[in-house]
Design a protein around this motif. Structure first.
Motif, PDB file in Angstrom:
ATOM      1  N   VAL A 146      -1.190 -11.193 -11.373  1.00 12.73           N
ATOM      2  CA  VAL A 146      -0.837 -10.073 -12.247  1.00 12.73           C
ATOM      3  C   VAL A 146      -1.750  -8.881 -11.951  1.00 12.73           C
ATOM      4  O   VAL A 146      -1.286  -7.744 -11.827  1.00 12.73           O
ATOM      5  N   ILE A 147      -3.041  -9.149 -11.814  1.00 13.69           N
ATOM      6  CA  ILE A 147      -3.985  -8.063 -11.518  1.00 13.69           C
ATOM      7  C   ILE A 147      -3.688  -7.459 -10.150  1.00 13.69           C
ATOM      8  O   ILE A 147      -3.647  -6.231 -10.003  1.00 13.69           O
ATOM      9  N   PHE A 148      -3.452  -8.313  -9.148  1.00 16.49           N
ATOM     10  CA  PHE A 148      -3.096  -7.778  -7.831  1.00 16.49           C
ATOM     11  C   PHE A 148      -1.803  -6.966  -7.907  1.00 16.49           C
ATOM     12  O   PHE A 148      -1.675  -5.926  -7.252  1.00 16.49           O
ATOM     13  N   ASP A 149      -0.843  -7.422  -8.686  1.00 12.85           N
ATOM     14  CA  ASP A 149       0.430  -6.713  -8.815  1.00 12.85           C
ATOM     15  C   ASP A 149       0.230  -5.332  -9.453  1.00 12.85           C
ATOM     16  O   ASP A 149       0.780  -4.339  -8.974  1.00 12.85           O
ATOM     17  N   ARG A 150      -0.552  -5.272 -10.507  1.00 15.60           N
ATOM     18  CA  ARG A 150      -0.805  -3.982 -11.167  1.00 15.60           C
ATOM     19  C   ARG A 150      -1.519  -3.014 -10.231  1.00 15.60           C
ATOM     20  O   ARG A 150      -1.127  -1.856 -10.095  1.00 15.60           O
ATOM     21  N   GLY A 151      -2.589  -3.479  -9.594  1.00 23.78           N
ATOM     22  CA  GLY A 151      -3.306  -2.612  -8.656  1.00 23.78           C
ATOM     23  C   GLY A 151      -2.460  -2.261  -7.453  1.00 23.78           C
ATOM     24  O   GLY A 151      -2.487  -1.123  -6.974  1.00 23.78           O
ATOM     25  N   GLY A 152      -1.698  -3.245  -6.962  1.00 23.83           N
ATOM     26  CA  GLY A 152      -0.823  -3.021  -5.815  1.00 23.83           C
ATOM     27  C   GLY A 152       0.271  -2.016  -6.106  1.00 23.83           C
ATOM     28  O   GLY A 152       0.637  -1.212  -5.238  1.00 23.83           O
ATOM     29  N   ASP A 153       0.802  -2.041  -7.335  1.00 22.11           N
ATOM     30  CA  ASP A 153       1.822  -1.057  -7.709  1.00 22.11           C
ATOM     31  C   ASP A 153       1.262   0.359  -7.654  1.00 22.11           C
ATOM     32  O   ASP A 153       1.954   1.295  -7.240  1.00 22.11           O
ATOM     33  N   GLU A 154       0.013   0.525  -8.054  1.00 22.73           N
ATOM     34  CA  GLU A 154      -0.611   1.850  -7.968  1.00 22.73           C
ATOM     35  C   GLU A 154      -0.719   2.296  -6.512  1.00 22.73           C
ATOM     36  O   GLU A 154      -0.449   3.454  -6.186  1.00 22.73           O
ATOM     37  N   PHE A 155      -1.120   1.362  -5.639  1.00 14.75           N
ATOM     38  CA  PHE A 155      -1.237   1.691  -4.219  1.00 14.75           C
ATOM     39  C   PHE A 155       0.136   2.026  -3.635  1.00 14.75           C
ATOM     40  O   PHE A 155       0.280   3.003  -2.886  1.00 14.75           O
ATOM     41  N   LEU A 156       1.153   1.241  -3.980  1.00 19.84           N
ATOM     42  CA  LEU A 156       2.505   1.536  -3.488  1.00 19.84           C
ATOM     43  C   LEU A 156       2.959   2.921  -3.940  1.00 19.84           C
ATOM     44  O   LEU A 156       3.591   3.658  -3.174  1.00 19.84           O
ATOM     45  N   ALA A 157       2.632   3.297  -5.171  1.00 16.85           N
ATOM     46  CA  ALA A 157       2.983   4.637  -5.654  1.00 16.85           C
ATOM     47  C   ALA A 157       2.266   5.704  -4.825  1.00 16.85           C
ATOM     48  O   ALA A 157       2.855   6.731  -4.471  1.00 16.85           O
ATOM     49  N   ALA A 158       0.997   5.445  -4.470  1.00 15.66           N
ATOM     50  CA  ALA A 158       0.253   6.397  -3.622  1.00 15.66           C
ATOM     51  C   ALA A 158       0.882   6.515  -2.237  1.00 15.66           C
ATOM     52  O   ALA A 158       0.842   7.580  -1.619  1.00 15.66           O
ATOM     53  N   LEU A 159       1.498   5.432  -1.768  1.00 18.38           N
ATOM     54  CA  LEU A 159       2.180   5.450  -0.472  1.00 18.38           C
ATOM     55  C   LEU A 159       3.549   6.133  -0.556  1.00 18.38           C
ATOM     56  O   LEU A 159       4.165   6.404   0.470  1.00 18.38           O
ATOM     57  N   GLY A 160       4.023   6.376  -1.775  1.00 22.57           N
ATOM     58  CA  GLY A 160       5.320   7.026  -1.962  1.00 22.57           C
ATOM     59  C   GLY A 160       6.398   6.116  -2.507  1.00 22.57           C
ATOM     60  O   GLY A 160       7.557   6.518  -2.611  1.00 22.57           O
ATOM     61  N   PHE A 161       6.043   4.887  -2.885  1.00 22.43           N
ATOM     62  CA  PHE A 161       7.028   3.899  -3.325  1.00 22.43           C
ATOM     63  C   PHE A 161       6.947   3.591  -4.816  1.00 22.43           C
ATOM     64  O   PHE A 161       7.071   2.449  -5.230  1.00 22.43           O
ATOM     65  N   GLY A 162       6.739   4.577  -5.643  1.00 21.84           N
ATOM     66  CA  GLY A 162       6.616   4.362  -7.076  1.00 21.84           C
ATOM     67  C   GLY A 162       7.953   4.213  -7.783  1.00 21.84           C
ATOM     68  O   GLY A 162       9.017   4.138  -7.150  1.00 21.84           O
ATOM     69  N   PRO A 163       7.917   4.178  -9.112  1.00 22.98           N
ATOM     70  CA  PRO A 163       9.139   4.015  -9.901  1.00 22.98           C
ATOM     71  C   PRO A 163      10.196   5.092  -9.633  1.00 22.98           C
ATOM     72  O   PRO A 163      11.391   4.798  -9.609  1.00 22.98           O
TER      73      PRO A 163
END
Length: 159
Positions: A32-49
């Protein structure tokens, strides 16, 4: 992100519901922690909501290798650092660490992700406008020493 630095998530507090009968963070909640932090990184890469909602494209996790290094407990606060190890036309290879607020390593996760067209769903190439950001992160992170846990395999080592 300053050039040559890892991406750092916002702080994440260990929640009471995540503690198991042994008194430490249950293994599932490291994910869960990796998923939350990873989602932030994906958003920084351009893959956010917004990317998913507007373009109907997203990122799916294909494979994860977690190493549990040190126990976390209720009251601990952590961040997730992320680095882009590599990518090709449809996949991302990332490496993440859960770091305690006092600086020690709690866990690592190596992740292979797929770029997915949600209309299928089917794996699809990254759009051309996303590639410069991926190149930027790959180049910036390639200047850092490669963590020793990247590329590990699982198994019993025999002498």
């Amino acid at each position: 992100m300053p050039e040559g630095e890892l991406y750092h998530s916002a702080p994440i507090a260990v929640e009471k519901e995540w503690i198991d009968y042994n008194g430490h963070l249950n293994m599932a909640y490291y994910n869960v922690i990796f998923d939350r932090g990873g989602d932030e990184f994906l958003a920084a890469l351009g893959f956010g909501p917004a990317y998913a909602a507007e373009r109907r494209l997203t990122i799916y996790t294909a494979e994860v290798h977690i190493c549990y290094v040190r126990e976390l407990h209720l009251g601990d606060t952590v961040t997730v650092t992320s680095r882009l190890v590599d990518f090709d036309e449809k996949r991302l290879h990332s490496y993440n660490e859960i770091l305690h607020k006092d600086g020690w390593l709690a866990a690592t996760a190596e992740v292979l992700s797929l770029h997915v067209d949600m209309s299928g769903p089917k794996v699809s190439p990254f759009p051309a406008d996303i590639l410069p950001k991926l190149e930027f992160y790959r180049e910036a992170h390639s200047r850092l020493p490669m963590p020793p846990r990247v590329g590990r395999s699982i198994g019993i080592r025999r002498k």
